[in-house]
Design a protein around this motif. Structure first.
Motif, PDB file in Angstrom:
ATOM      1  N   PRO A 546       0.873  -1.230   0.127  1.00  0.00           N
ATOM      2  CA  PRO A 546       0.058  -0.004   0.059  1.00  0.00           C
ATOM      3  C   PRO A 546       1.044   1.198  -0.095  1.00  0.00           C
ATOM      4  O   PRO A 546       1.855   1.444   0.694  1.00  0.00           O
ATOM      5  N   SER A 547       0.281   2.116  -0.853  1.00  0.00           N
ATOM      6  CA  SER A 547       1.174   3.617  -0.893  1.00  0.00           C
ATOM      7  C   SER A 547       0.744   4.269   0.400  1.00  0.00           C
ATOM      8  O   SER A 547      -0.112   4.040   1.248  1.00  0.00           O
ATOM      9  N   GLY A 548       1.929   5.206   0.619  1.00  0.00           N
ATOM     10  CA  GLY A 548       1.904   5.974   2.023  1.00  0.00           C
ATOM     11  C   GLY A 548       3.007   6.755   2.213  1.00  0.00           C
ATOM     12  O   GLY A 548       4.220   5.996   1.972  1.00  0.00           O
ATOM     13  N   PRO A 549       3.341   7.713   3.138  1.00  0.00           N
ATOM     14  CA  PRO A 549       4.324   8.376   3.363  1.00  0.00           C
ATOM     15  C   PRO A 549       5.265   7.687   4.475  1.00  0.00           C
ATOM     16  O   PRO A 549       6.417   8.083   4.523  1.00  0.00           O
ATOM     17  N   GLN A 550       4.513   6.925   4.988  1.00  0.00           N
ATOM     18  CA  GLN A 550       5.474   6.453   6.276  1.00  0.00           C
ATOM     19  C   GLN A 550       5.723   4.971   6.061  1.00  0.00           C
ATOM     20  O   GLN A 550       5.253   4.082   6.544  1.00  0.00           O
ATOM     21  N   THR A 551       6.905   4.931   5.268  1.00  0.00           N
ATOM     22  CA  THR A 551       7.385   3.449   4.724  1.00  0.00           C
ATOM     23  C   THR A 551       8.712   3.830   4.112  1.00  0.00           C
ATOM     24  O   THR A 551       9.361   4.834   4.256  1.00  0.00           O
ATOM     25  N   ASP A 552       9.437   2.684   3.302  1.00  0.00           N
ATOM     26  CA  ASP A 552      10.708   2.642   3.094  1.00  0.00           C
ATOM     27  C   ASP A 552      10.446   2.474   1.559  1.00  0.00           C
ATOM     28  O   ASP A 552       9.407   2.317   0.814  1.00  0.00           O
ATOM     29  N   LEU A 553      11.630   2.164   0.930  1.00  0.00           N
ATOM     30  CA  LEU A 553      11.910   2.002  -0.565  1.00  0.00           C
ATOM     31  C   LEU A 553      10.978   0.728  -0.939  1.00  0.00           C
ATOM     32  O   LEU A 553      11.164   0.192  -2.291  1.00  0.00           O
ATOM     33  N   LYS A 554      10.652  -0.261  -0.102  1.00  0.00           N
ATOM     34  CA  LYS A 554       9.947  -1.530  -0.609  1.00  0.00           C
ATOM     35  C   LYS A 554       8.677  -1.134  -1.167  1.00  0.00           C
ATOM     36  O   LYS A 554       8.028  -1.960  -1.621  1.00  0.00           O
ATOM     37  N   ILE A 555       8.040   0.016  -1.185  1.00  0.00           N
ATOM     38  CA  ILE A 555       7.056   0.425  -2.208  1.00  0.00           C
ATOM     39  C   ILE A 555       7.235   0.404  -3.459  1.00  0.00           C
ATOM     40  O   ILE A 555       6.439   0.233  -4.268  1.00  0.00           O
ATOM     41  N   LEU A 556       8.634   0.342  -3.835  1.00  0.00           N
ATOM     42  CA  LEU A 556       8.941   0.494  -5.199  1.00  0.00           C
ATOM     43  C   LEU A 556       8.914  -0.917  -5.830  1.00  0.00           C
ATOM     44  O   LEU A 556       8.862  -1.965  -5.132  1.00  0.00           O
ATOM     45  N   GLN A 557       8.716  -0.986  -7.327  1.00  0.00           N
ATOM     46  CA  GLN A 557       8.818  -2.430  -7.980  1.00  0.00           C
ATOM     47  C   GLN A 557      10.004  -2.923  -7.504  1.00  0.00           C
ATOM     48  O   GLN A 557      11.198  -2.118  -7.586  1.00  0.00           O
ATOM     49  N   PRO A 558      10.395  -4.044  -7.442  1.00  0.00           N
ATOM     50  CA  PRO A 558      11.534  -4.695  -7.161  1.00  0.00           C
ATOM     51  C   PRO A 558      12.822  -4.340  -7.970  1.00  0.00           C
ATOM     52  O   PRO A 558      13.750  -3.842  -7.317  1.00  0.00           O
ATOM     53  N   VAL A 559      12.722  -4.228  -9.325  1.00  0.00           N
ATOM     54  CA  VAL A 559      13.828  -3.798 -10.000  1.00  0.00           C
ATOM     55  C   VAL A 559      14.121  -2.448  -9.735  1.00  0.00           C
ATOM     56  O   VAL A 559      15.429  -2.036  -9.715  1.00  0.00           O
ATOM     57  N   LEU A 560      13.276  -1.653  -9.363  1.00  0.00           N
ATOM     58  CA  LEU A 560      13.560  -0.104  -9.048  1.00  0.00           C
ATOM     59  C   LEU A 560      13.960  -0.130  -7.684  1.00  0.00           C
ATOM     60  O   LEU A 560      14.743   0.901  -7.301  1.00  0.00           O
ATOM     61  N   ARG A 561      13.490  -0.850  -6.832  1.00  0.00           N
ATOM     62  CA  ARG A 561      14.006  -0.848  -5.525  1.00  0.00           C
ATOM     63  C   ARG A 561      15.420  -1.052  -5.384  1.00  0.00           C
ATOM     64  O   ARG A 561      15.976  -0.297  -4.621  1.00  0.00           O
ATOM     65  N   TYR A 562      15.946  -2.285  -5.935  1.00  0.00           N
ATOM     66  CA  TYR A 562      17.172  -2.485  -5.729  1.00  0.00           C
ATOM     67  C   TYR A 562      18.064  -1.344  -6.320  1.00  0.00           C
ATOM     68  O   TYR A 562      19.179  -1.239  -5.727  1.00  0.00           O
ATOM     69  N   GLU A 563      17.692  -0.853  -7.401  1.00  0.00           N
ATOM     70  CA  GLU A 563      18.543   0.078  -8.072  1.00  0.00           C
ATOM     71  C   GLU A 563      18.560   1.488  -7.360  1.00  0.00           C
ATOM     72  O   GLU A 563      19.532   2.255  -7.293  1.00  0.00           O
ATOM     73  N   ALA A 564      17.262   1.785  -6.838  1.00  0.00           N
ATOM     74  CA  ALA A 564      17.346   2.786  -6.028  1.00  0.00           C
ATOM     75  C   ALA A 564      18.303   2.790  -4.804  1.00  0.00           C
ATOM     76  O   ALA A 564      18.813   3.887  -4.343  1.00  0.00           O
ATOM     77  N   ALA A 565      18.313   1.832  -4.275  1.00  0.00           N
ATOM     78  CA  ALA A 565      19.199   1.575  -2.848  1.00  0.00           C
ATOM     79  C   ALA A 565      20.811   1.875  -3.561  1.00  0.00           C
ATOM     80  O   ALA A 565      21.457   2.406  -2.719  1.00  0.00           O
ATOM     81  N   SER A 566      21.124   1.091  -4.491  1.00  0.00           N
ATOM     82  CA  SER A 566      22.390   1.331  -4.954  1.00  0.00           C
ATOM     83  C   SER A 566      22.851   2.685  -5.385  1.00  0.00           C
ATOM     84  O   SER A 566      23.791   3.367  -5.151  1.00  0.00           O
TER      85      SER A 566
END
Length: 837
Positions: A546-566
């Motif tokens: 679920p979307s919401g401001p109180q979370t972390d990068l897990k809200i992103l699609q997996p491929v974007l999530r890993y790239e965002a962390a790097s």
């Protein structure tokens, strides 16, 4: 083992000045009715050859035999044996006196007396005595300890009557001397011991009636503060028998009266019961086995390189075993040269203060070196002409203190406890109590070191056997209850923190700026927590989160999530904008998404806003922008490429490859750093977990003990308050009666201490003040014509019946009444009331 076919053996040690002392001694020895053989171990020079034998023949009525080399003799009663110069005499296994070469190191005396005394103790047991006379050095001291341990009699010439008091003083410092007498008195007392009866069957019969010793135990407890009621009855009987034999007393009641009348005899019996005898590396095979167990234990300790190793040697006596254990641990840990004091602590305890004084000095007779391996002797001891001394560095690892293992609380968090040759003197119940204390004091896997005749009994649930032959055990792993872990508290997210007001002008400008850079994107902290969502991020979000401001990068699609962390790590480390690759996501036909990270140090945010950024915390920030593009339709008409488009595409591919390589390198470095951090954290967590488990066990045990103790204390306190009020009332009445009484009246306890006295008695016996502990009756001023009170009081203690006598003193006839009184149970005798009318 004692050879009962041999006569009673008496070893006589003498050196410089000893010839005169021996002459005085043997004059008092008469042959014909004794059953003892005497052997002289004398330090004599070559010119004196034959003098000792000639003098002994002239002074004594005993037969005198000079021993010959290669001619062993079986000792006979009423015979005095003399060894020639340059030879030591010992009693061999066949019960014969044998000469051996008197060898010694350069600059050191030959231990003639120690060799003789040790052989007598080994083969005669309690049927021997050792006498140390005038001389220099310390010969005889070590051998007297062996005779004392075997149950024999030890006698030393009074140093004030010697020409050279070094040997007697060295023997006295061991604390193993029964009698200190002048030479003539020694001879007379030996005659008294040997001519008297040694039939102690009546005393042996008291073993089945421990309550018969209760009066003697009361005298000991009043004098020393130590309760011997739970000691093994056979041990108590043997020690009392030995003291009676040393004093020439055949009747137990007479010996009890002697203890009441003479505090010095009570002290002597107390020292005898302590059996403060030990040796360096006693039973070397057991110490080798302990060394192996210690090395295994040190290898398994996860924190052995950091924390302190704690060892307890209980019943350390004169300290030889404590120093031996300390040396063993130091050698196992690499040697005294590399081990600092905070790495090893050895607690050595005993209840004999004289033995502890010897241990603290760390100075022992030269004969003790025979028990120490040569390499250890060189590293840990200083050799002198007649003594060996523990080095100062070794003494620094051992702490000696007075401690009663039965009554005082034990040490805690110990890695090893030595109870060698201590439990054998306790009865079964006291053994279990002491072993339970040892189990409480040991850490998990800690070692327990017992003597050859000792076992853990029924406490195998507490200890596991490591070496059954040498009596080495370890504390078992205890089962623990799982700890209830409370849920972590919910920490408010930055957007929920009070004080954030988006209406400020600077904040609005900052919001406008990040919206220009990232119309669609997120503002995240360096830890990955999303602080703001900008624009429409629905295309990049994972459908299951679920979307919401109180979370972390897990809200992103997996491929974007890993790239965002790097990209975040790369941007924060290099402080430059990092751009990712274009990705085609499922459910988005002909659309590609790309992430761009803008590093925003927190200091820049604070400088821009003019105050700390309260909603964003203290971390640096990252602005992640989401870009979207539309792919061209492949089914449409081909559009000719623009000039330079191919070169631009190649540059774009190369940039993406470079970015990917950089991101990969960044991930590898980050993974390595994380692995190292995780290993360190894992080690710390394991150590902390072990400490917490040990602490939890200790706390659970302590809590149960405290609860039980608290309940007992409440009950006891109530009883004490009631008893205290009653005692105060009775005390006031007693004081009033004594003050008003016109008669002479004193109250004497078991130790012959005057506890109460009337005013007339205080005047008669010149007592200015009577302390709470009382005064010994011998301190009362003598009264002309008054019969001996001590003798009559002791008779009342023995007969347990009142006694009335008439005496005339001070010009008048008086009636003296001696009345025994008992404790509340009516059986235990408390004291005697003396009244003079």
């Amino acid at each position: 083992m004692s050879d009962h076919t041999l006569p009673f053996m008496v070893g006589l040690a003498a050196a410089t000045g000893g010839l005169e002392a021996l002459s005085q001694l043997v004059r008092q020895l008469a042959g014909g009715h004794h059953t003892a053989a005497y052997v002289i171990a004398a330090h004599m020079s070559v010119p004196q050859e034959g003098i000792w034998g000639a003098v002994m023949s002239r002074e004594s009525s005993l037969r005198v035999r000079e021993l010959q080399e290669d001619q062993p003799l079986r000792p006979k009663a009423d015979t005095l044996y003399v060894a020639p110069p340059g030879f030591a005499v010992v009693l061999n296994q066949e019960g014969k006196l044998t000469l051996c070469a008197a060898e010694a190191s350069v600059g050191q005396a030959v231990p003639l007396a120690d060799r003789l005394f040790t052989s007598l103790a080994r083969h005669c047991g309690a049927r021997c005595a050792g006498v140390v006379l005038s001389g220099n050095g310390s010969d005889g001291s070590y051998g007297l300890q062996a005779i004392r341990e075997s149950g024999g009699i030890t006698i030393v010439q009074d140093p004030q009557s010697t020409q050279y008091p070094a040997m007697p003083l060295s023997a006295l410092r061991t604390g193993c001397v029964d009698l200190t007498l002048a030479p003539a008195e020694i001879g007379a007392h030996l005659g008294k011991i040997l001519s008297g009866t040694r039939d102690f069957d009546a005393l042996q019969a008291l073993q089945g009636k421990p309550d018969k010793f209760s009066e003697l135990f009361q005298v000991l407890s009043a004098r020393t503060g130590v309760d011997f009621r739970e000691y093994r009855t056979s041990t108590i009987t043997r020690r009392i028998t030995r003291r009676m034999l040393a004093l020439g007393v055949a009747d137990y009641d007479a010996y009890l009266a002697a203890c009441r009348a003479d505090a010095a005899e009570v002290d002597a019996l107390y020292r005898d019961l302590m059996i403060s005898v030990t040796r360096f590396f006693r039973d070397p095979q057991a110490f080798e086995a302990l060394k192996s167990s210690v090395q295994e234990m040190l290898e398994t300790l996860a924190t052995a390189e950091q924390r302190c190793i704690r060892v307890w040697v209980a019943g350390c006596a004169t300290g030889e075993e404590a120093y031996s254990v300390a040396i063993l641990f130091l050698e196992a840990m690499g040697g005294i040269e590399v081990v600092s004091r905070h790495r090893l602590q050895v607690f050595a305890t005993d209840i004999d203060p004289q033995a502890l004084d010897v241990a603290r000095r760390g100075r022992y007779p030269i004969t003790a070196r025979a028990d120490i391996p040569a390499p250890l002797l060189e590293r840990y001891f200083t050799l002198q002409s007649d003594t060996i001394e523990v080095t100062k560095s070794l003494r620094g690892f051992v702490l000696f203190s007075r401690h009663n293992i039965v009554q005082d609380p034990p040490f805690t968090n110990l890695d090893c406890i030595s109870l060698r040759n201590l439990l054998i003197y306790f009865n079964g119940g006291l053994q279990d109590k002491v072993l339970a204390r040892a189990g409480y004091a040991l850490t998990q896997g800690g070692l327990l070191f017992l003597g050859a005749a000792e076992t853990i009994g029924a406490l195998d649930r507490l200890f596991a056997t490591r070496d059954p032959l040498h009596r080495i055990y370890s504390k078992r792993e205890m089962t623990r209850k799982p700890l209830a872990v409370p849920p972590l508290p919910v920490v408010p997210q930055p957007a929920e923190r009070p004080g954030y007001a988006g209406g400020r002008a600077a904040a609005r400008q900052f919001d406008n700026l990040i919206r220009v850079l990232a119309p669609n994107g997120v503002l995240a902290s360096s830890s990955g927590a999303i602080l703001r969502i900008l624009g429409d991020m629905s295309m990049a979000m994972a459908p299951s989160v679920p979307s919401g401001p109180q979370t972390d990068l897990k809200i992103l699609q997996p491929v974007l999530r890993y790239e965002a962390a790097s990209l975040m790590n790369q941007a924060l480390r290099s402080r430059v904008v990092s751009r990712g690759q274009w990705h085609a996501l499922p459910g988005l036909p002909r659309q590609q998404l790309c992430l761009t990270c803008y590093p925003i140090p927190q200091s820049d945010v604070a400088a821009y806003l003019g105050h700390p950024s309260q909603p964003y915390g203290a971390d640096s920030l990252v602005l992640i922008a989401l870009d979207c593009r539309i792919e061209e339709d492949p089914s449409g008409p081909a559009v000719p490429p623009e000039p330079g488009a191919q070169e631009a595409y190649i540059r774009q591919i190369e940039e993406e490859v470079g970015t990917t390589r950089q991101a990969l390198q960044q991930s590898i470095e980050q993974l390595q750093t994380s692995n190292e951090a995780l290993q360190s954290v894992n080690e710390e967590m394991q150590a902390a977990n072990e400490e917490l488990q040990a602490t939890n066990e200790a706390l659970e045990t302590s809590n149960e003990e405290l609860q039980s103790t608290n309940e007992e204390l409440i009950t006891v306190n109530e009883e004490i308050l009631a008893n205290s009020a009653r005692i105060q009332h009775l005390s006031a009445e007693l004081e009033a009666v004594l003050h008003a009484s016109p008669f002479v009246m004193i109250v004497v306890d078991q130790a012959l201490q005057v506890r109460h006295a009337s005013r007339e008695a205080m005047t008669l016996f010149a007592l200015d003040h009577l302390p709470k502990s009382g005064v010994h009756i011998s301190q009362c001023a003598p009264v002309a014509g008054l019969p001996d009170l001590v003798n009559r009081i002791c008779r009342v203690f023995s007969s347990r019946e009142a006694m009335v006598e008439h005496a005339e003193f001070a010009g008048q006839c008086h009636e003296m009444t001696f009345t025994p009184f008992y404790q509340c149970d009516g059986r235990a005798l408390s004291g005697v009331a003396v009244t003079i009318l």
